[in-house]
Write a protein that holds these residues in place. Structure first.
Motif, PDB file in Angstrom:
ATOM      1  N   ILE A  14     -14.759  10.644  97.566  1.00 49.87           N
ATOM      2  CA  ILE A  14     -14.800  10.416  99.083  1.00 49.87           C
ATOM      3  C   ILE A  14     -15.755  11.287  99.760  1.00 49.87           C
ATOM      4  O   ILE A  14     -15.868  12.587  99.372  1.00 49.87           O
ATOM      5  CB  ILE A  14     -13.355  10.802  99.493  1.00 49.87           C
ATOM      6  N   SER A  15     -16.588  10.698 100.672  1.00 53.89           N
ATOM      7  CA  SER A  15     -17.564  11.798 101.317  1.00 53.89           C
ATOM      8  C   SER A  15     -16.684  12.462 102.209  1.00 53.89           C
ATOM      9  O   SER A  15     -15.826  11.854 103.209  1.00 53.89           O
ATOM     10  CB  SER A  15     -18.733  10.624 101.963  1.00 53.89           C
ATOM     11  N   LEU A  16     -17.118  13.884 102.550  1.00 49.73           N
ATOM     12  CA  LEU A  16     -16.883  14.699 103.601  1.00 49.73           C
ATOM     13  C   LEU A  16     -18.217  14.575 104.409  1.00 49.73           C
ATOM     14  O   LEU A  16     -19.203  13.562 104.125  1.00 49.73           O
ATOM     15  CB  LEU A  16     -16.419  15.967 103.106  1.00 49.73           C
ATOM     16  N   GLN A  17     -18.429  15.447 105.525  1.00 47.59           N
ATOM     17  CA  GLN A  17     -19.448  15.434 106.174  1.00 47.59           C
ATOM     18  C   GLN A  17     -20.864  15.679 105.326  1.00 47.59           C
ATOM     19  O   GLN A  17     -21.723  15.134 105.552  1.00 47.59           O
ATOM     20  CB  GLN A  17     -19.324  16.423 107.202  1.00 47.59           C
ATOM     21  N   GLU A  18     -20.684  16.749 104.523  1.00 47.06           N
ATOM     22  CA  GLU A  18     -21.886  17.145 103.712  1.00 47.06           C
ATOM     23  C   GLU A  18     -21.706  17.226 101.949  1.00 47.06           C
ATOM     24  O   GLU A  18     -22.528  17.826 101.609  1.00 47.06           O
ATOM     25  CB  GLU A  18     -22.425  18.714 104.383  1.00 47.06           C
ATOM     26  N   GLN A  19     -20.415  16.893 101.682  1.00 46.62           N
ATOM     27  CA  GLN A  19     -20.227  16.897 100.250  1.00 46.62           C
ATOM     28  C   GLN A  19     -19.446  15.752  99.816  1.00 46.62           C
ATOM     29  O   GLN A  19     -18.810  15.059 100.892  1.00 46.62           O
ATOM     30  CB  GLN A  19     -19.514  18.322  99.935  1.00 46.62           C
ATOM     31  N   ASN A  20     -19.033  15.652  98.829  1.00 43.17           N
ATOM     32  CA  ASN A  20     -18.271  14.869  98.248  1.00 43.17           C
ATOM     33  C   ASN A  20     -16.850  15.403  97.498  1.00 43.17           C
ATOM     34  O   ASN A  20     -16.968  16.549  97.154  1.00 43.17           O
ATOM     35  CB  ASN A  20     -18.967  13.827  97.022  1.00 43.17           C
ATOM     36  N   LEU A  21     -15.711  14.568  97.423  1.00 37.18           N
ATOM     37  CA  LEU A  21     -14.603  15.035  97.264  1.00 37.18           C
ATOM     38  C   LEU A  21     -14.120  14.241  96.056  1.00 37.18           C
ATOM     39  O   LEU A  21     -14.212  13.283  95.995  1.00 37.18           O
ATOM     40  CB  LEU A  21     -13.721  15.169  98.608  1.00 37.18           C
ATOM     41  N   LEU A  22     -13.462  14.927  95.200  1.00 32.64           N
ATOM     42  CA  LEU A  22     -12.637  14.323  93.911  1.00 32.64           C
ATOM     43  C   LEU A  22     -11.545  14.508  93.976  1.00 32.64           C
ATOM     44  O   LEU A  22     -10.982  15.712  93.779  1.00 32.64           O
ATOM     45  CB  LEU A  22     -13.455  14.708  92.682  1.00 32.64           C
ATOM     46  N   LEU A  23     -10.636  13.445  94.312  1.00 32.00           N
ATOM     47  CA  LEU A  23      -9.047  13.333  94.111  1.00 32.00           C
ATOM     48  C   LEU A  23      -8.609  12.621  93.122  1.00 32.00           C
ATOM     49  O   LEU A  23      -9.027  11.326  92.932  1.00 32.00           O
ATOM     50  CB  LEU A  23      -8.668  12.954  95.604  1.00 32.00           C
ATOM     51  N   PRO A  24      -7.581  13.247  92.219  1.00 36.00           N
ATOM     52  CA  PRO A  24      -6.777  12.256  91.279  1.00 36.00           C
ATOM     53  C   PRO A  24      -6.004  11.264  91.995  1.00 36.00           C
ATOM     54  O   PRO A  24      -5.395  11.660  93.453  1.00 36.00           O
ATOM     55  CB  PRO A  24      -5.916  13.483  90.666  1.00 36.00           C
ATOM     56  N   GLN A  25      -6.234  10.187  91.447  1.00 31.76           N
ATOM     57  CA  GLN A  25      -5.555   9.049  92.206  1.00 31.76           C
ATOM     58  C   GLN A  25      -4.073   9.341  92.523  1.00 31.76           C
ATOM     59  O   GLN A  25      -3.158   8.912  93.377  1.00 31.76           O
ATOM     60  CB  GLN A  25      -5.997   7.664  91.656  1.00 31.76           C
ATOM     61  N   SER A  26      -3.546   9.868  91.497  1.00 30.22           N
ATOM     62  CA  SER A  26      -2.116  10.234  91.645  1.00 30.22           C
ATOM     63  C   SER A  26      -1.570  10.768  92.740  1.00 30.22           C
ATOM     64  O   SER A  26      -0.418  10.666  93.084  1.00 30.22           O
ATOM     65  CB  SER A  26      -1.517  10.917  90.246  1.00 30.22           C
ATOM     66  N   ALA A  27      -2.396  11.744  93.167  1.00 26.40           N
ATOM     67  CA  ALA A  27      -2.115  12.683  94.444  1.00 26.40           C
ATOM     68  C   ALA A  27      -2.323  11.863  95.687  1.00 26.40           C
ATOM     69  O   ALA A  27      -1.509  12.140  96.901  1.00 26.40           O
ATOM     70  CB  ALA A  27      -2.936  13.847  94.445  1.00 26.40           C
ATOM     71  N   VAL A  28      -3.004  10.875  95.897  1.00 28.19           N
ATOM     72  CA  VAL A  28      -3.025   9.946  97.099  1.00 28.19           C
ATOM     73  C   VAL A  28      -1.948   8.925  97.262  1.00 28.19           C
ATOM     74  O   VAL A  28      -1.768   8.168  96.412  1.00 28.19           O
ATOM     75  CB  VAL A  28      -4.539   9.321  96.870  1.00 28.19           C
ATOM     76  N   VAL A  29      -1.320   8.984  98.330  1.00 27.02           N
ATOM     77  CA  VAL A  29      -0.373   8.074  98.723  1.00 27.02           C
ATOM     78  C   VAL A  29      -1.250   6.855  99.482  1.00 27.02           C
ATOM     79  O   VAL A  29      -0.720   5.450  99.011  1.00 27.02           O
ATOM     80  CB  VAL A  29       0.449   8.690  99.757  1.00 27.02           C
ATOM     81  N   GLU A  30      -1.802   6.993 100.470  1.00 28.96           N
ATOM     82  CA  GLU A  30      -2.370   5.945 101.092  1.00 28.96           C
ATOM     83  C   GLU A  30      -3.889   6.335 102.139  1.00 28.96           C
ATOM     84  O   GLU A  30      -3.789   7.518 102.182  1.00 28.96           O
ATOM     85  CB  GLU A  30      -1.300   5.440 102.299  1.00 28.96           C
ATOM     86  N   VAL A  31      -4.814   5.619 102.511  1.00 27.64           N
ATOM     87  CA  VAL A  31      -5.686   5.876 103.224  1.00 27.64           C
ATOM     88  C   VAL A  31      -5.359   5.448 104.600  1.00 27.64           C
ATOM     89  O   VAL A  31      -5.400   3.992 104.537  1.00 27.64           O
ATOM     90  CB  VAL A  31      -7.158   5.440 102.534  1.00 27.64           C
ATOM     91  N   VAL A  32      -5.443   5.923 105.508  1.00 29.40           N
ATOM     92  CA  VAL A  32      -5.057   5.226 106.887  1.00 29.40           C
ATOM     93  C   VAL A  32      -6.353   5.433 107.930  1.00 29.40           C
ATOM     94  O   VAL A  32      -6.986   6.613 107.833  1.00 29.40           O
ATOM     95  CB  VAL A  32      -3.863   5.794 107.496  1.00 29.40           C
ATOM     96  N   THR A  33      -6.358   4.792 108.780  1.00 33.13           N
ATOM     97  CA  THR A  33      -7.498   4.999 109.880  1.00 33.13           C
ATOM     98  C   THR A  33      -6.882   4.711 111.379  1.00 33.13           C
ATOM     99  O   THR A  33      -5.968   4.077 111.622  1.00 33.13           O
ATOM    100  CB  THR A  33      -8.824   3.791 109.811  1.00 33.13           C
ATOM    101  N   GLN A  34      -7.830   5.172 112.274  1.00 32.93           N
ATOM    102  CA  GLN A  34      -7.324   4.661 113.705  1.00 32.93           C
ATOM    103  C   GLN A  34      -5.642   5.350 114.095  1.00 32.93           C
ATOM    104  O   GLN A  34      -5.382   4.457 114.667  1.00 32.93           O
ATOM    105  CB  GLN A  34      -7.652   3.462 114.116  1.00 32.93           C
ATOM    106  N   GLN A  35      -5.490   6.510 113.689  1.00 36.60           N
ATOM    107  CA  GLN A  35      -4.121   6.802 114.246  1.00 36.60           C
ATOM    108  C   GLN A  35      -4.339   7.827 115.441  1.00 36.60           C
ATOM    109  O   GLN A  35      -5.502   8.286 115.784  1.00 36.60           O
ATOM    110  CB  GLN A  35      -3.699   7.684 112.993  1.00 36.60           C
TER     111      GLN A  35
END
Length: 156
Positions: A14-35
């Motif tokens: 996943i892109s951050l502002q200046e870097q990329n992030l690597l996350l294990p899929q098992s730790a991610v519950v959901e991606v949400v937008t416009q909250q």
């Protein structure tokens, strides 16, 4: 001899502002937008606020801020990755990471991951740096971030 399926890891880049992030899929519950984000009075800059998700108030951590990216250089994209609390700290079952990009799922085998040295200026929020499928990424120090978050929330 081929590598077994059990040697592979499902992850997100996943892109951050200046870097990329690597996350294990098992730790991610959901991606949400416009909250609708509610700011938290007297919180540090990296705690962007909270939003309601599944009848819970979820705190938002800005990794960009923890990584030293000035707020004025950060985009105002309301995309959040809701994470399981790895440390299982009471009251912190979930929290969110503010991200810029759309998560890209990848399946990584040991040959797809190259460990890189941490940078001299890496904050404690960075557990490791890697090249995953050719992409430079940082892996967050989940335990430390969650303890910082729990500490700040307990004082507010």
């Amino acid at each position: 001899m081929s590598e077994s399926i059990s040697d592979s890891v499902h992850a997100f880049i996943i892109s951050l502002q200046e870097q990329n992030l690597l996350l294990p899929q098992s730790a991610v519950v959901e991606v949400v937008t416009q909250q609708v984000v509610r700011e938290v009075a007297s919180a540090p800059d990296w705690l962007r606020g909270v939003f309601e998700w599944r009848q819970s108030q979820v705190p938002i951590v800005s990794l960009d801020t923890l990584l030293g990216v000035p707020r004025e250089r950060q985009t105002r994209i309301n995309r959040f990755v809701v994470m399981h609390g790895i440390e299982r700290l009471p009251g912190l079952e979930y929290y969110a990471l503010q991200v810029r990009g759309i998560p890209h799922p990848v399946t990584l085998n040991p040959a797809d991951i190259q460990n890189l040295p941490r940078r001299e200026d890496d904050p404690a929020a960075v557990a490791a740096r890697v090249r995953a499928s050719g992409v430079l990424c940082m892996i967050p120090a989940f335990e430390g971030i969650e303890r910082m978050l729990k500490d700040v929330l307990s004082r507010l």
